[in-house]
Motif scaffolding. Structure first.
Motif, PDB file in Angstrom:
ATOM      1  N   ASP A  41       0.828  -1.225   0.000  1.00  0.00           N
ATOM      2  CA  ASP A  41       0.000   0.000   0.000  1.00  0.00           C
ATOM      3  C   ASP A  41       0.854   1.262   0.000  1.00  0.00           C
ATOM      4  O   ASP A  41       0.521   2.247  -0.654  1.00  0.00           O
ATOM      5  CB  ASP A  41      -0.915   0.007   1.225  1.00  0.00           C
ATOM      6  N   ILE A  42       1.969   1.207   0.755  1.00  0.00           N
ATOM      7  CA  ILE A  42       2.846   2.396   0.809  1.00  0.00           C
ATOM      8  C   ILE A  42       3.438   2.646  -0.580  1.00  0.00           C
ATOM      9  O   ILE A  42       3.521   3.785  -1.040  1.00  0.00           O
ATOM     10  CB  ILE A  42       3.966   2.220   1.872  1.00  0.00           C
TER      11      ILE A  42
ATOM     12  N   ARG B 118       2.090   1.881  -3.468  1.00  0.00           N
ATOM     13  CA  ARG B 118       1.033   2.467  -4.320  1.00  0.00           C
ATOM     14  C   ARG B 118       0.850   3.953  -4.008  1.00  0.00           C
ATOM     15  O   ARG B 118       0.666   4.771  -4.898  1.00  0.00           O
ATOM     16  CB  ARG B 118      -0.294   1.729  -4.086  1.00  0.00           C
ATOM     17  N   MET B 119       0.895   4.271  -2.700  1.00  0.00           N
ATOM     18  CA  MET B 119       0.705   5.658  -2.283  1.00  0.00           C
ATOM     19  C   MET B 119       1.828   6.554  -2.821  1.00  0.00           C
ATOM     20  O   MET B 119       1.577   7.650  -3.321  1.00  0.00           O
ATOM     21  CB  MET B 119       0.707   5.679  -0.755  1.00  0.00           C
ATOM     22  N   LYS B 120       3.080   6.059  -2.732  1.00  0.00           N
ATOM     23  CA  LYS B 120       4.209   6.861  -3.228  1.00  0.00           C
ATOM     24  C   LYS B 120       4.127   7.009  -4.747  1.00  0.00           C
ATOM     25  O   LYS B 120       4.441   8.070  -5.282  1.00  0.00           O
ATOM     26  CB  LYS B 120       5.551   6.206  -2.849  1.00  0.00           C
TER      27      LYS B 120
ATOM     28  N   ARG C 235       1.400   7.099  -6.383  1.00  0.00           N
ATOM     29  CA  ARG C 235       0.337   8.088  -6.633  1.00  0.00           C
ATOM     30  C   ARG C 235       0.893   9.503  -6.451  1.00  0.00           C
ATOM     31  O   ARG C 235       0.581  10.406  -7.221  1.00  0.00           O
ATOM     32  CB  ARG C 235      -0.835   7.844  -5.668  1.00  0.00           C
TER      33      ARG C 235
ATOM     34  N   GLU D  43       1.144   5.655 -10.995  1.00  0.00           N
ATOM     35  CA  GLU D  43       0.409   4.481 -10.486  1.00  0.00           C
ATOM     36  C   GLU D  43       0.489   3.282 -11.425  1.00  0.00           C
ATOM     37  O   GLU D  43       0.572   2.142 -10.983  1.00  0.00           O
ATOM     38  CB  GLU D  43      -1.077   4.805 -10.270  1.00  0.00           C
ATOM     39  N   ASP D  44       0.483   3.560 -12.737  1.00  0.00           N
ATOM     40  CA  ASP D  44       0.403   2.457 -13.709  1.00  0.00           C
ATOM     41  C   ASP D  44       1.718   1.708 -13.913  1.00  0.00           C
ATOM     42  O   ASP D  44       1.766   0.731 -14.650  1.00  0.00           O
ATOM     43  CB  ASP D  44      -0.059   2.993 -15.072  1.00  0.00           C
TER      44      ASP D  44
ATOM     45  N   TYR E 235       3.497   0.135 -11.687  1.00  0.00           N
ATOM     46  CA  TYR E 235       3.740  -0.794 -10.570  1.00  0.00           C
ATOM     47  C   TYR E 235       4.507  -2.045 -11.004  1.00  0.00           C
ATOM     48  O   TYR E 235       5.469  -2.445 -10.369  1.00  0.00           O
ATOM     49  CB  TYR E 235       2.390  -1.177  -9.969  1.00  0.00           C
TER      50      TYR E 235
END
Lengths: 248, 379
Positions: free
Chosen positions: A119-120, A122-124, A126, A131-132, A134
């Motif tokens: 989750d961290i 994904r947040m960073k 963002r 985001e895409d 990953y």
């Protein structure tokens, strides 16, 4: 405001050649401090000293209140937890995906459980608008994206101090502007202090609160960006005018 | 029985020094600071208390929190998820700075990106087969053709040679490998003669140790040992050098300067390997036979004079010729394999290590395979 970096009377030599001579400056909390100068001025040597990669042989360096010369290996590792570094070419590990690169400090330095680390990350991603990416590998990213992904890794542990080594190298003006804005935005959002090593005038003007100008291993100027831009010091005035012309 | 250890104050759920949790009337109070460096310990420790707290917490109060970062916020939201559903439990705080961090780092609404689709088994087999043909078979043949073209055409265009490069590569590939080849061949010749000598002496056929040593070393052991050692040394170094050049864009630089990387980088290595390999094989043969002669003298009392005398009668010109043909085939295989893997590198530093290992393994395998084929052809 507290000093996050304090350098006093730093000297350095490599193979008998004096690279830094009587270098003194400081950087304040919550500000962007730009260390600028031409090629061979000693910027990289100063940065490597600040990062603890070169030992302090003569002089004093304090980073986040800790004297680097007195730090043990364990102390230096603890200090690294509070620093993020954005390297010139990103320095992402090519054998890992973007997400794995960002999760690296979380897993190994922070010992953060997998479920939180995902989750961290994904947040960073963002925060840097990636985001895409990953599951992508660094080789699949453009230069600008690579820098933003590297920035996400640099802030993975929410460090209070971020070092950026020539972040604009190899970027077009639009990508550079977008990266500068991102660094400023993150600085404001996360309240981090930024040490920017660069010779990009547009970047300096956009982001820096304070400027340290190095010339032949000596500090010729230290002050606010406005003062630097209006300085009558010939080398500094030359630096701004010549570099501006080059970049235009 | 008296239980040892610290007695927890009423309601205390957790105390890690810098972070503590207390449960009171449906509210979980969290005090201290939850920063990335301590989040892992906090989350694992509070996780153990979740079964006891589940269904009993309605509010998570953060008024006692002095600091939190993105890892801490993520841990809090995950903790809330473990204790109950989003609607059941509220996270509250009076502190504006903490509220800002909660909003900024909230993992709620984070979109999960799906991993790229893997495809069916048939698709994956097809992809692998295509990759094998396109990259390996075609790539290998293409590179071999390219190397052949440039190495033949450059014989007639000496002015295009990089000055000193042939000598430089000959020293690297040939001269620097000579000591290890001499030592290994001598040792193998010696051991071979010692073991076979003890068998021959039981039949009173001591003198045949000379025949056995000379034929074994000259037709098989000498060329093969040399090729394996050169493959191990040079194939890896060629692959690593070319791979690093590719990773650091040096090959692109050569291309854009109008210089063919095969011609510029590979051909001098091929010439050097083709040139030095026969000498290395001769060196290996001499050392191997010297090892055999030493063993024959020490174990079977066959003097060097007798050994040399008999050796002259056994040795044939054919042995020298096959040794030379083998040396040229091995040299071509070693340089071709090393450069093929060097050019095929992907993904930076890790890729360089991978292709270097592959170059050694494949070139040694090809050398042994070629030796078997030629062994049958020249029998």
């Amino acid at each position: 405001m507290d000093k996050v970096i304090d350098v006093q009377r730093l000297y350095a030599e490599i193979d008998g050649n004096e690279i830094l001579s009587d270098v003194s400056f400081y950087a304040l909390e919550g500000e962007v401090t730009a260390i600028i100068g031409g090629s061979g001025s000693g910027k990289t040597t100063v940065l490597k000293h600040l990062l603890g990669l070169y030992p302090v042989s003569r002089g004093y360096i304090s980073v986040l209140g800790r004297n680097l010369a007195e730090l043990t290996e364990k102390g230096q590792r603890a200090l690294y937890l509070e620093m993020g570094v954005l390297y010139q070419d990103g320095a992402l590990l090519n054998s890992m995906t973007v997400a794995e690169n960002i999760a690296l400090p979380l897993r190994h330095q922070g010992n953060i459980p997998e479920v939180l680390a995902a989750d961290i990350v994904r947040m960073k991603l963002r925060l840097v608008n990636l985001e895409d990416t990953y599951y992508l590998y660094p080789s699949q990213l453009s230069g600008g994206m690579l820098k933003r992904a590297a920035l996400a890794r640099a802030i993975a542990m929410d460090p209070p101090l971020l070092f950026c080594d020539e972040p604009g190298a190899g970027l077009d003006p639009a990508s550079l502007k977008s990266l500068d804005n991102l660094i400023l935005n993150l600085k404001n959002l996360l309240g981090i202090s930024v040490i920017l090593v660069t010779h990009e005038v547009s970047s300096i003007v956009r982001t820096a609160n304070r400027i340290v100008y190095l010339d032949n291993g000596r500090v010729l100027f230290e002050g606010s960006t406005d003062q630097a831009l209006n300085s009558q010091i010939p080398q500094l005035a030359d630096f701004f005018s010549v570099t501006r012309k080059k970049q235009n | 029985m008296v239980r040892k250890g610290k007695i927890k104050p009423p309601g205390e759920v957790l105390n890690l020094g810098n972070i503590s949790c207390r449960h009171e009337d449906g509210t979980l109070f969290i005090n201290g600071s939850i920063l990335a460096s301590g989040t892992g310990i906090f989350y694992r420790s509070i996780g153990k208390e979740v079964p006891a707290l589940k269904g009993r917490v309605r509010t998570i109060n953060l008024d006692g929190l002095t600091g939190i970062d993105s890892a801490g916020v993520t841990a809090l939201y995950h903790l809330r998820g473990l204790l109950g559903s989003e609607g059941d439990i509220t996270i509250e705080t009076e502190k504006t700075s903490i509220k800002k961090k909660l909003d900024l780092f909230s993992p709620l609404g984070l979109e999960k990106v799906s991993p790229p689709p893997e495809g069916s088994l048939a698709e994956r087999i097809g992809e692998k087969a295509h990759w094998l043909f396109a990259n390996y078979l075609y790539g290998f043949i293409n590179l071999a053709a390219n190397i052949f073209y440039w190495s033949v055409s450059d014989i007639f265009k000496r002015r295009t040679f990089r000055e000193g490069e042939f000598v430089n590569q000959s020293i690297k590939i040939g001269v620097n490998a000579s000591m290890i080849i001499v030592f290994m061949s001598f040792a193998i010749g010696l051991v071979l003669a010692v073991h076979s000598g003890s068998q021959l002496s039981t039949f009173g056929a001591n003198i045949y140790i000379v025949d056995l040593t000379v034929i074994a070393v000259m037709s098989q052991m000498g060329p093969l040992i040399t090729a394996i050692l050169v493959a191990g040394r040079s194939s890896s170094s060629i692959a690593a050098e070319i791979a690093t050049m590719k990773v650091t864009s040096e090959l692109d630089a050569l291309n854009t300067m109008g210089l063919d990387p095969v011609r510029f980088v590979v051909v001098p290595k091929l010439y050097a390997c083709l040139f030095t390999m026969p000498f290395l094989i001769i060196l290996a043969n001499v050392s191997g036979i010297a090892g055999g002669a030493t063993a024959a003298y020490l174990t079977l009392d066959i003097s060097p004079e007798i050994f040399i005398n008999r050796m002259g009668r056994i040795m044939q010109n054919k042995d020298l010729l096959t040794g030379f043909v083998k040396s040229q085939v091995y040299a071509a295989l070693i340089v071709l394999t090393g450069s093929f893997y060097g050019f095929s590198v992907e993904r930076g530093a890790e890729g360089v290590g991978r292709v270097t290992t592959l170059a050694v393994v494949v070139s040694i395998s090809l050398v042994i395979l070629a030796d078997s084929v030629m062994g049958l052809l020249f029998y």
